[in-house]
Design an enzyme around this catalytic site. Structure first.
Site, PDB file in Angstrom:
ATOM      1  N   SER A 172       0.801  -1.202  -0.150  1.00 51.36           N
ATOM      2  CA  SER A 172       0.038   0.027  -0.026  1.00 51.36           C
ATOM      3  C   SER A 172       0.810   1.162   0.064  1.00 51.36           C
ATOM      4  O   SER A 172       0.464   2.265  -0.780  1.00 51.36           O
ATOM      5  CB  SER A 172      -0.929   0.074   1.143  1.00 51.36           C
ATOM      6  OG  SER A 172      -1.806  -1.162   0.996  1.00 51.36           O
ATOM      7  N   THR A 208       1.017  -6.761   2.051  1.00 50.46           N
ATOM      8  CA  THR A 208       0.310  -7.421   2.916  1.00 50.46           C
ATOM      9  C   THR A 208      -1.122  -7.296   3.178  1.00 50.46           C
ATOM     10  O   THR A 208      -2.015  -8.022   3.249  1.00 50.46           O
ATOM     11  CB  THR A 208       0.911  -7.361   4.422  1.00 50.46           C
ATOM     12  OG1 THR A 208       2.329  -7.910   4.293  1.00 50.46           O
ATOM     13  CG2 THR A 208       0.297  -8.003   5.576  1.00 50.46           C
ATOM     14  N   CYS A 209      -1.446  -6.053   3.308  1.00 49.35           N
ATOM     15  CA  CYS A 209      -2.852  -5.553   3.722  1.00 49.35           C
ATOM     16  C   CYS A 209      -3.907  -6.081   2.597  1.00 49.35           C
ATOM     17  O   CYS A 209      -4.831  -6.625   3.374  1.00 49.35           O
ATOM     18  CB  CYS A 209      -2.942  -3.985   3.733  1.00 49.35           C
ATOM     19  SG  CYS A 209      -4.720  -3.370   4.021  1.00 49.35           S
ATOM     20  N   ILE A 215      -7.602  -6.663   4.564  1.00 52.00           N
ATOM     21  CA  ILE A 215      -8.839  -7.044   3.621  1.00 52.00           C
ATOM     22  C   ILE A 215      -9.306  -8.326   3.896  1.00 52.00           C
ATOM     23  O   ILE A 215     -10.630  -8.363   4.248  1.00 52.00           O
ATOM     24  CB  ILE A 215      -8.522  -6.769   2.080  1.00 52.00           C
ATOM     25  CG1 ILE A 215      -7.952  -5.338   1.951  1.00 52.00           C
ATOM     26  CG2 ILE A 215      -9.716  -7.191   1.269  1.00 52.00           C
ATOM     27  CD1 ILE A 215      -9.031  -4.281   2.313  1.00 52.00           C
ATOM     28  N   PRO A 216      -8.855  -9.456   3.667  1.00 49.88           N
ATOM     29  CA  PRO A 216      -9.291 -10.724   4.139  1.00 49.88           C
ATOM     30  C   PRO A 216      -9.765 -10.853   5.608  1.00 49.88           C
ATOM     31  O   PRO A 216     -10.507 -11.672   5.853  1.00 49.88           O
ATOM     32  CB  PRO A 216      -8.257 -11.704   3.618  1.00 49.88           C
ATOM     33  CG  PRO A 216      -6.947 -10.926   3.595  1.00 49.88           C
ATOM     34  CD  PRO A 216      -7.266  -9.688   3.412  1.00 49.88           C
ATOM     35  N   GLY A 282      14.068  -7.179  -5.792  1.00 50.47           N
ATOM     36  CA  GLY A 282      14.959  -5.905  -6.180  1.00 50.47           C
ATOM     37  C   GLY A 282      16.194  -5.996  -5.095  1.00 50.47           C
ATOM     38  O   GLY A 282      16.001  -6.474  -3.946  1.00 50.47           O
ATOM     39  N   ARG A 376       0.770  -6.896  23.305  1.00 54.05           N
ATOM     40  CA  ARG A 376       1.801  -5.896  23.777  1.00 54.05           C
ATOM     41  C   ARG A 376       1.979  -4.761  23.097  1.00 54.05           C
ATOM     42  O   ARG A 376       1.767  -4.733  22.001  1.00 54.05           O
ATOM     43  CB  ARG A 376       2.953  -6.862  23.639  1.00 54.05           C
ATOM     44  CG  ARG A 376       4.332  -6.025  24.213  1.00 54.05           C
ATOM     45  CD  ARG A 376       5.600  -6.807  24.092  1.00 54.05           C
ATOM     46  NE  ARG A 376       5.372  -8.148  24.638  1.00 54.05           N
ATOM     47  CZ  ARG A 376       5.694  -8.374  26.211  1.00 54.05           C
ATOM     48  NH1 ARG A 376       5.801  -7.244  26.936  1.00 54.05           N
ATOM     49  NH2 ARG A 376       5.629  -9.656  26.671  1.00 54.05           N
ATOM     50  N   GLY A 377       2.152  -3.636  23.811  1.00 56.64           N
ATOM     51  CA  GLY A 377       2.095  -2.421  23.110  1.00 56.64           C
ATOM     52  C   GLY A 377       0.784  -1.718  23.380  1.00 56.64           C
ATOM     53  O   GLY A 377       0.688  -0.501  22.884  1.00 56.64           O
ATOM     54  N   HIS A 622     -28.443   9.567  19.641  1.00 59.24           N
ATOM     55  CA  HIS A 622     -29.282   8.607  20.542  1.00 59.24           C
ATOM     56  C   HIS A 622     -30.143   7.864  19.559  1.00 59.24           C
ATOM     57  O   HIS A 622     -30.696   8.418  18.865  1.00 59.24           O
ATOM     58  CB  HIS A 622     -29.854   9.374  21.699  1.00 59.24           C
ATOM     59  CG  HIS A 622     -30.468   8.248  22.650  1.00 59.24           C
ATOM     60  ND1 HIS A 622     -29.613   7.503  23.454  1.00 59.24           N
ATOM     61  CD2 HIS A 622     -31.692   7.851  22.706  1.00 59.24           C
ATOM     62  CE1 HIS A 622     -30.577   6.569  24.178  1.00 59.24           C
ATOM     63  NE2 HIS A 622     -31.648   6.971  23.820  1.00 59.24           N
TER      64      HIS A 622
END
Length: 649
Positions: A172, A208-209, A215-216, A282, A376-377, A622
């Site tokens: 991305s 990856t995304c 996405i998946p 590359g 974690r984090g 509301h």
């Protein structure tokens, strides 16, 4: 393409002095001896080099006598970086190392007066002062330095490169940077290559995304939510068969078809922008040069003025017997051609909990093996609430254990595996049988096999992450990096996209806007979704002190969940305020349905300096979940009850 080390100026000696302050006869070098590129004009006034007037004349002679002059100190890191910049541009230059010059201290004082600079390096190009380290790099980034160097075109400047920008990585962030740079008329190439997983899984353009991440994951999370909605629907009058079943194959086919359409869309978008795309791996092979190797082993060499590293990360393996032979990762799960069955998820990352959540949501038997803490984090208060909710909904947790061996009992799709695990705080050994073992123990930056050492790009040797400036520039001036591979930066797709676009705008459109890595919103798509922006409670205490923060919190019950009467007092809202700064909201946290949708708007408010008073003065909508943030009144410090009896509090 590239340039030879130590190009000559006017067919003279190498342009950078490496004399360590001595000339051929062993004498300590005088400033008057430093003229390797061009013959300096005779000292116009005939002064000795110790006189200020003579020093000024001598410095001016250097400046007048060379196209590029760098006044430097051999031990100065910033000076070294500037010299590397001109080397990377294949531009001849003259350098005067003042700490290796007999009268260097006097010259440095005179230089300070002459150039109005208080520190080294000081750079002159074509008799114009560029300035120190910062101004020189800025002039390079904005293209002013290159334009100045090409005025009256010196004969020994390099020929044009094949590309203005080559991007390594078609995720991305890389794609965003490529399209943005092309928009400004730049010649851009994207190199993208997916190394197969140990089980042979590969995917298309998009990173990856798109292929094995956001996405998946979100689509399969939706599949699980629909299963819950089917159960809830009976309470709303829908007559749904009791034996509703999930079809894994159909879900995978639908998800992969959608991903395929996105892969194609990216290729079309690159073509329309005239970005050259190559499905090739590359590797840097020298300054401004890269080797691209396709899946048939065919190699091509390309050159570029600048490079952008956007290679992302890949799942980490345990390094135990059987892990790569029998275990899957998130890279395999989203295209798995068979239902995984009884599954052990190893890890406590957001990837681990999200995958465990939707697998359980479609009806599978799921166990999570956790080494230490969850998420974690992230804010640990929220993380523990997520874990409790998952356990209450049938997901089993094995805590403080790690696998030490995975064995195949029976081959198949799925087969049967035996997992042997050891306690992290004792000698206890346990065993369990599962159909599928999925590893989600973390991810490693894809930086170690792309030739960075060849061009001198520094990485964190332990993590593989790349340290960069606030403008995403590595220590090699013509190489930049964005995304998950950056050291101490948020690992999120929208962050990489933003960084890529802004980088291209700075490089090619004259922009000065930098990516803001503070107050970045995020969502963990566990069964009970978690949205967050700003500091965790732990980080807020660490930064401001416990006495200077106030935490306002409350449970809430979504109206939609009241009819099926489920999960009362499980959804949770919390804000963290800095009492020393007008109760400015420094942390925003929410557990509940559509947490990402809730968080997105509040993230903008946090960037604008949202305060508790402003939240209190906001009228809520509301009945929606987000309105809880307009009525928070109970502080954690007070210990008062935050349980809710209904959707209206």
């Amino acid at each position: 393409m590239g340039c030879a080390e130590g190009k000559a100026v006017a067919a003279a000696a190498p342009t950078e002095l490496q004399t360590k302050g001595k000339n051929g006869d062993g004498r300590r070098r005088s400033a008057k001896d430093h003229h390797p590129g061009k013959t300096l004009p005779e000292n116009p006034a005939g002064f000795t080099s110790t006189a200020t007037a003579d020093s000024r004349a001598l410095l001016q002679a250097y400046i007048d006598g060379h196209s590029v002059v760098i006044f430097s100190r051999s031990t100065c890191t910033r000076c070294t970086e500037v010299k590397k910049l001109f080397k990377s541009l294949c531009v001849p230059y003259f350098v005067l190392e003042l700490d290796q010059t007999e009268d260097g201290r006097a010259l440095e004082g005179t230089l300070s007066e002459l150039a109005a600079e208080t520190d080294l390096p000081v750079v002159f190009v074509k008799q114009r002062k560029i300035g120190g380290h910062g101004p020189t790099l800025k002039a390079y980034q904005e293209g002013r330095l290159q334009k100045l160097l090409k005025m009256n075109g010196p004969e020994d400047l390099p020929k044009s490169y094949d590309y203005d920008l080559i991007i390594i990585g078609g995720g991305s962030g890389g794609l965003a940077a490529a399209k943005e740079a092309a928009q400004y008329g730049k010649k851009v190439m994207v190199l993208d290559f997916v190394t197969p997983t140990p089980l042979g899984t590969r995917w298309g353009l998009g990173g990856t995304c798109v292929n094995v991440g956001c996405i998946p994951k979100k689509l399969m999370h939706q599949a699980a939510l629909l299963g819950q909605a089917l159960q809830d629907s009976r309470n709303y009058g829908w007559k749904v068969e009791e034996t509703v079943k999930h079809d894994w194959d159909r879900m995978i086919e639908a998800v992969q078809n959608h991903i395929g359409s996105l892969n194609w869309g990216y290729r079309v978008a690159l073509r329309e922008k005239k970005v050259v795309y190559e499905n090739a791996y590359g590797q840097f092979i020298g300054p401004h040069r890269i080797k691209a190797t396709n899946n048939k082993g065919k190699e091509k060499i390309y050159s570029a003025e600048r490079f952008l590293i956007a290679t992302g990360e890949r799942p980490r393996y345990l390094g135990i017997p059987g892990d790569k032979e029998y275990c899957i990762s998130s890279d395999d799960l989203f295209s798995l051609p068979y239902c995984p069955g009884k599954t052990l998820v190893v890890g406590a990352s957001y990837v681990a909990l999200e995958c465990a959540g939707f697998l359980a949501g479609i009806g599978l038997d799921v166990t999570v093996m956790v080494r230490s803490i969850l998420l974690r984090g992230f804010d640990q208060d929220m993380a523990n609430k997520i874990g409790e909710h998952m356990e209450e909904h049938g997901i089993k947790f094995i805590r403080q254990f790690v696998p030490i061996k995975v064995e195949q009992i029976e081959a198949g799709t799925p087969g049967r595996l035996r997992v042997v695990a050891q306690s992290t705080n004792s000698e206890e050994i346990i065993e369990g049988e599962y159909n599928t073992v999925m590893l989600a123990i973390g991810r490693d930056a894809c930086t170690r096999k792309i030739g960075l050492e060849t061009v001198g790009v520094k990485i964190n040797e332990k993590t593989g992450k790349i340290p960069v400036t606030d403008e995403e520039q590595t220590n090699v001036p013509y190489i930049y990096a964005i995304g998950d591979i950056l050291e101490d930066k948020v690992e999120l797709t929208p962050v990489a996209i933003q960084a890529g676009r802004l980088l291209a705008q700075r490089l090619y459109a004259g922009s000065t806007v930098k990516c803001d890595y503070e107050n970045v919103p995020t969502t963990v798509f566990t069964p009970l979704e978690y949205g967050a922006c700003g500091l965790s409670e732990e980080k807020a205490v660490e930064k401001f002190g416990e006495e200077n923060i106030e935490v306002y919190h409350s449970y809430f019950w979504p109206l939609e969940w009241t009819i099926p009467s489920r999960d009362n007092n499980k959804c949770y809202a919390k804000i963290i305020c800095n009492t020393k700064d007008n109760e400015r909201v420094v942390g925003f946290h929410v557990l509940g349905p559509n947490a990402g949708e809730v968080t997105q708007g509040f993230a903008a408010a946090l960037k604008c300096g949202l305060t508790k008073k402003q939240l209190d003065s906001t009228i809520g909508i509301h009945p929606v979940c987000a309105e809880v943030f307009t009525t928070l009144s109970v502080t954690k410090r007070s210990g008062a009850s935050i349980l809710q009896a209904g959707c209206u509090g």
